[in-house]
Motif scaffolding. Structure first.
Motif, PDB file in Angstrom:
ATOM      1  N   UNK A 313       0.951  -1.319  -0.124  1.00 32.66           N
ATOM      2  CA  UNK A 313      -0.021  -0.093   0.029  1.00 32.66           C
ATOM      3  C   UNK A 313       0.841   1.348   0.060  1.00 32.66           C
ATOM      4  N   UNK A 314       0.431   2.409  -0.673  1.00 29.29           N
ATOM      5  CA  UNK A 314       1.330   3.293  -0.937  1.00 29.29           C
ATOM      6  C   UNK A 314       0.465   4.650  -0.824  1.00 29.29           C
ATOM      7  N   UNK A 315       0.948   5.813  -0.398  1.00 31.12           N
ATOM      8  CA  UNK A 315       0.455   6.947  -0.350  1.00 31.12           C
ATOM      9  C   UNK A 315       1.095   7.978  -1.259  1.00 31.12           C
ATOM     10  N   UNK A 316       0.180   9.028  -2.018  1.00 34.96           N
ATOM     11  CA  UNK A 316       0.755   9.931  -2.955  1.00 34.96           C
ATOM     12  C   UNK A 316       0.424  11.331  -2.619  1.00 34.96           C
ATOM     13  N   UNK A 317       1.206  11.937  -2.880  1.00 40.80           N
ATOM     14  CA  UNK A 317       1.114  13.647  -2.664  1.00 40.80           C
ATOM     15  C   UNK A 317       1.256  14.218  -4.013  1.00 40.80           C
ATOM     16  N   UNK A 318       0.388  14.779  -4.654  1.00 39.33           N
ATOM     17  CA  UNK A 318       0.675  15.453  -5.935  1.00 39.33           C
ATOM     18  C   UNK A 318       1.262  16.950  -5.701  1.00 39.33           C
ATOM     19  N   UNK A 319       1.958  17.515  -6.484  1.00 39.39           N
ATOM     20  CA  UNK A 319       2.397  18.960  -6.055  1.00 39.39           C
ATOM     21  C   UNK A 319       1.655  19.729  -6.825  1.00 39.39           C
ATOM     22  N   UNK A 320       0.704  20.729  -6.037  1.00 38.35           N
ATOM     23  CA  UNK A 320      -0.234  21.298  -6.688  1.00 38.35           C
ATOM     24  C   UNK A 320       0.161  22.274  -7.602  1.00 38.35           C
ATOM     25  N   UNK A 321       1.067  23.043  -7.420  1.00 37.18           N
ATOM     26  CA  UNK A 321       1.601  24.137  -8.378  1.00 37.18           C
ATOM     27  C   UNK A 321       1.892  23.591  -9.572  1.00 37.18           C
ATOM     28  N   UNK A 322       1.883  22.423 -10.099  1.00 29.48           N
ATOM     29  CA  UNK A 322       2.494  21.983 -11.404  1.00 29.48           C
ATOM     30  C   UNK A 322       1.225  20.827 -12.114  1.00 29.48           C
ATOM     31  N   UNK A 323      -0.123  21.095 -11.433  1.00 25.51           N
ATOM     32  CA  UNK A 323      -1.081  20.432 -12.161  1.00 25.51           C
ATOM     33  C   UNK A 323      -1.489  21.089 -13.540  1.00 25.51           C
ATOM     34  N   UNK A 324      -1.685  20.464 -14.427  1.00 20.24           N
ATOM     35  CA  UNK A 324      -2.093  20.955 -15.645  1.00 20.24           C
ATOM     36  C   UNK A 324      -3.606  20.796 -15.832  1.00 20.24           C
ATOM     37  N   UNK A 325      -4.327  21.945 -16.233  1.00 22.37           N
ATOM     38  CA  UNK A 325      -5.718  21.898 -16.247  1.00 22.37           C
ATOM     39  C   UNK A 325      -6.220  21.735 -17.811  1.00 22.37           C
ATOM     40  N   UNK A 326      -7.318  21.152 -18.198  1.00 23.58           N
ATOM     41  CA  UNK A 326      -7.911  21.337 -19.571  1.00 23.58           C
ATOM     42  C   UNK A 326      -9.172  21.147 -19.344  1.00 23.58           C
ATOM     43  N   UNK A 327      -9.734  21.958 -20.604  1.00 21.17           N
ATOM     44  CA  UNK A 327     -11.303  21.991 -20.507  1.00 21.17           C
ATOM     45  C   UNK A 327     -11.878  20.866 -21.310  1.00 21.17           C
ATOM     46  N   UNK A 328     -13.004  21.139 -21.432  1.00 20.83           N
ATOM     47  CA  UNK A 328     -13.933  20.016 -22.020  1.00 20.83           C
ATOM     48  C   UNK A 328     -13.459  19.751 -23.425  1.00 20.83           C
ATOM     49  N   UNK A 329     -12.877  20.701 -24.184  1.00 24.88           N
ATOM     50  CA  UNK A 329     -12.522  20.579 -25.561  1.00 24.88           C
ATOM     51  C   UNK A 329     -10.815  20.018 -25.639  1.00 24.88           C
ATOM     52  N   UNK A 330     -10.480  19.795 -24.335  1.00 27.32           N
ATOM     53  CA  UNK A 330      -8.994  19.152 -24.257  1.00 27.32           C
ATOM     54  C   UNK A 330      -8.022  20.421 -24.396  1.00 27.32           C
ATOM     55  N   UNK A 331      -8.671  21.712 -24.537  1.00 26.83           N
ATOM     56  CA  UNK A 331      -7.429  22.684 -24.396  1.00 26.83           C
ATOM     57  C   UNK A 331      -6.964  23.153 -22.909  1.00 26.83           C
ATOM     58  N   UNK A 332      -5.612  23.629 -22.815  1.00 20.74           N
ATOM     59  CA  UNK A 332      -5.203  24.320 -21.633  1.00 20.74           C
ATOM     60  C   UNK A 332      -5.691  25.361 -21.169  1.00 20.74           C
ATOM     61  N   UNK A 333      -6.122  25.188 -19.570  1.00 18.84           N
ATOM     62  CA  UNK A 333      -6.536  26.414 -19.079  1.00 18.84           C
ATOM     63  C   UNK A 333      -5.430  26.991 -18.380  1.00 18.84           C
ATOM     64  N   UNK A 334      -5.313  28.373 -18.647  1.00 17.23           N
ATOM     65  CA  UNK A 334      -4.199  29.080 -18.351  1.00 17.23           C
ATOM     66  C   UNK A 334      -4.071  29.187 -16.586  1.00 17.23           C
TER      67      UNK A 334
END
Ligand SMILES: Nc1ncnc2c1ncn2[C@@H]1O[C@H](COP(=O)(O)OP(=O)(O)OP(=O)(O)O)[C@@H](O)[C@H]1O
Ligand SMILES: [Mg+2]
Lengths: 334, 277
Positions: A313-334
């Motif tokens: 079993x393993x625990x994970x922590x994502x780095x919040x400042x480098x999360x990439x966000x994409x909209x419904x069209x698959x385009x990047x949200x700035x």
């Protein structure tokens, strides 16, 4: 000089349009890499620039001059083929000398340049042999030699290393880069291998179905992929993409996070999962984590020292400042 | 295992035997012809002199004295050489264009070219004779060269096309990138690379021209008459002079057999259609 501009260039084979209207500028001295999945039109685009295919519409400018109707032999570009395409009936020396002989250079000048090229490409001992007697790597060197001696405005490479074994490929990659630094000539390089693209390019052109998905430096593409396709294509292992509630939390339809931006722990972290197979590279280890509650398994990169066993079993922590966000069209949200 | 070993051992023995048998079968008529050419006309038809006879050169001497063999031979050489050269001069660019810049119609054109060989020559005998006579080309070298070229062109283009197809397109394209024009593509890359194929095609074409009889016999009288005409001329009028006929025939096929002998390698390659690289 070798500034190449494609101005609303299209290409159709019969009914099927392989390249929809496309604009692209490659600056003088730039190392540009066309990358994309098989069949996306990389070779076609390169061959359009070379003049080996006619454009269906649009213009190709080389150093400001309209070259659209200029035959390949007059464009002043050199090409290195995946199959090497050496002249089997000529010795290595004659192969390298061939373009200069066609350009009617003085014999003494030809000899001097062949010697110089052979020296820099480690081919001195093979000059009198026929291509059939050489190894793959040596043949590729001859092909490169044949390209450099005529001092072209730009070099075009179509997957030149894909017939070589892995170790040789890395070596040749460095040699080509070295050559680029030395000559400072425009180079356009086609590959379907994103690692090659990342390591070699000044500018990467990501293609899909003849469309340019994004143009930028390797790090620009890596850090700010413009859409889901580029996000998934650039980077190895690929970016983790998640949809649903977790994405909604970030006001996005899809979020992406790279394997190296997730830290692992045996005890704490917001996400929990079970360790599946792991890839040990020595310096790093890639863990594939299952049962996290997300649709797909998550890949994380950890230091080579970190030790988890299959099924742990393993625990994970994502780095919040480098999360990439994409909209419904698959385009990047700035 | 045992069966495999058995068949291969059987093959090892039987194949050469078969090959020799077939070879001898084909060689026999020629052997017979050569043998007969050294018999007198009288001996030639007598069974008791089948193998054992008193050889004579009479037939050969007769030939050069009465018929001027050398003029016929000279005509054969002239027409065959020029027809072969002309056929290649047209056929190489033609096959090159079809192999490396095919269009949608290329396959159809190839089929059509071959289909012209299906037309029975006899069907156009009258128009051809009429045309050549009214154009004043009857019994001229020019006419024979033209006819020989045209009847061989389809086969020559097909053969060359097959050879050229084996040359990787990349190599021609590399040539274009290296600054070669179309002429250079043909002379610097295509011809050297397909040399074996071109040579065997030329040889085959030459042999076909040399042996052609239908048109050369019918469209000539004396001026452009070839060895085929000489053989034909020795046939009918004076009855069955087998000895003389055999001598003429031997002298007619002799040069081509010698040529074929020297070019065996090319010929075999041409007939098996392969191995350009
Ligand atoms: N001569 C041609 N005639 C018809 N279609 C063609 C021709 N050349 C390429 N295509 C089509 O154009 C598309 C793009 O081909 P292209 O060779 O440029 O792809 P690619 O990106 O180089 O792929 P790969 O990575 O496999 O080399 C493909 O769908 C291919 O089928
Ligand atoms: Mg390709």
């Amino acid at each position: 000089m070798g500034r190449i501009v494609l101005d609303t260039v299209t290409k159709s084979f019969g009914e099927s349009q392989v390249i929809p209207p496309l604009d692209l500028t490659i600056e003088d001295g730039e190392f540009a890499v066309f990358v994309g999945p098989s069949g996306c039109g990389k070779s076609t685009l390169l061959r359009l620039i070379a003049g080996l295919e006619d454009t269906t519409s649009g213009k190709i400018l080389i150093d400001g001059d309209d070259a659209t109707q200029v035959p390949p032999s007059k464009r002043g570009l050199a090409m290195v083929f995946q199959s090497y395409a050496l002249y089997p009936h000529m010795s290595v020396r004659k192969n390298i000398a061939f373009p200069m002989r066609m350009a009617k250079l003085d014999q003494s000048e030809i000899d001097a340049r062949v010697e110089a090229a052979a020296k820099s490409l480690n081919l001195v001992d093979y000059l009198e042999q026929k291509p059939g007697q050489l190894s793959g790597g040596q043949r590729q060197r001859v092909a490169i030699g044949r390209a450099i001696v005529r001092e072209p405005a730009a070099f075009l490479f179509d997957e030149p290393l894909s017939n070589l074994d892995a170790a040789l490929r890395v070596g040749m990659r460095m040699e080509i880069l070295e050559l680029h630094k030395k000559l400072n000539t425009t180079m356009i390089y086609v590959t379907h291998d994103q690692v090659e693209a990342m390591t070699m390019a000044d500018k990467i052109v990501v293609l899909r179905a003849g469309h340019i998905e994004q143009v930028g430096s390797p790090l620009e593409l890596y850090r700010a992929p413009r859409n889901l396709f580029v996000a998934g294509f650039i980077g190895s292992p690929t970016m983790n993409l998640m949809t649903g509630a977790i994405a909604a939390e970030h006001d996005a339809t899809t979020i992406g996070i790279r394997p190296e931006h997730i830290s692992v722990s045996a005890t704490e972290g917001p996400w929990k999962g079970r360790v599946g197979v792991s890839e040990h590279l020595g310096s790093d280890t890639f863990f594939h984590i299952h049962d996290t509650g997300f649709a797909d398994a998550i890949t994380v990169r950890a230091d080579g020292e970190v030790d988890f066993k299959y099924g742990d079993t393993i625990h994970l922590t994502p780095r919040a400042d480098v999360i990439h966000r994409f909209d419904a069209q698959g385009l990047r949200i700035a | 295992m045992a069966i495999v070993a058995h068949t291969s051992r059987f093959g090892k023995i039987s194949r050469p035997i078969l090959a020799w048998a077939v070879g001898l079968l084909f060689f026999f008529p020629i052997f017979w012809m050569v043998l007969t050419s050294f018999k007198t006309d009288a001996d030639a038809v007598k069974p008791e002199f089948l193998i054992f006879f008193t050889p004579t050169l009479e037939n050969y001497l007769n030939m050069t004295e009465n018929y001027d063999y050398w003029r016929f031979a000279q005509n054969s050489v002239i027409t065959s050489v020029f027809a072969t050269l002309f056929t290649l001069a047209v056929g190489i660019p033609c096959a090159y264009a079809m192999a490396f810049n095919p269009s949608r119609g290329t396959k159809d054109i190839l089929m059509w070219m071959l289909s012209t060989k299906m037309l029975p020559a006899a069907a156009v005998l009258y128009p051809m004779t009429f045309l050549t006579k009214s154009l004043g080309l009857f019994d001229t070298h020019f006419m024979i060269i033209l006819v020989l070229s045209l009847i061989n062109l389809p086969i020559v283009v097909w053969m060359l096309f097959t050879y050229f197809k084996e040359i990787p397109k990349d190599i021609i394209e590399a040539g274009k990138m290296d600054g070669v024009n179309t002429w250079g593509e043909v002379t610097e890359i295509l011809i050297p690379l397909a040399w074996g194929g071109i040579a065997s095609t030329a040889l085959l074409c030459f042999i076909f021209c040399w042996n052609e009889a239908y048109w050369t016999v019918r469209l000539t009288t004396t001026e452009a008459a070839t060895l085929s005409k000489l053989i034909e001329g020795n046939r009918a009028p004076e009855g069955l002079f087998f000895g003389r006929l055999s001598a003429v025939s031997t002298a007619a096929v002799g040069p081509i057999v010698v040529l074929g002998w020297f070019c065996q390698k090319q010929l075999v390659q041409g007939l098996t259609f392969g191995a350009v690289k």
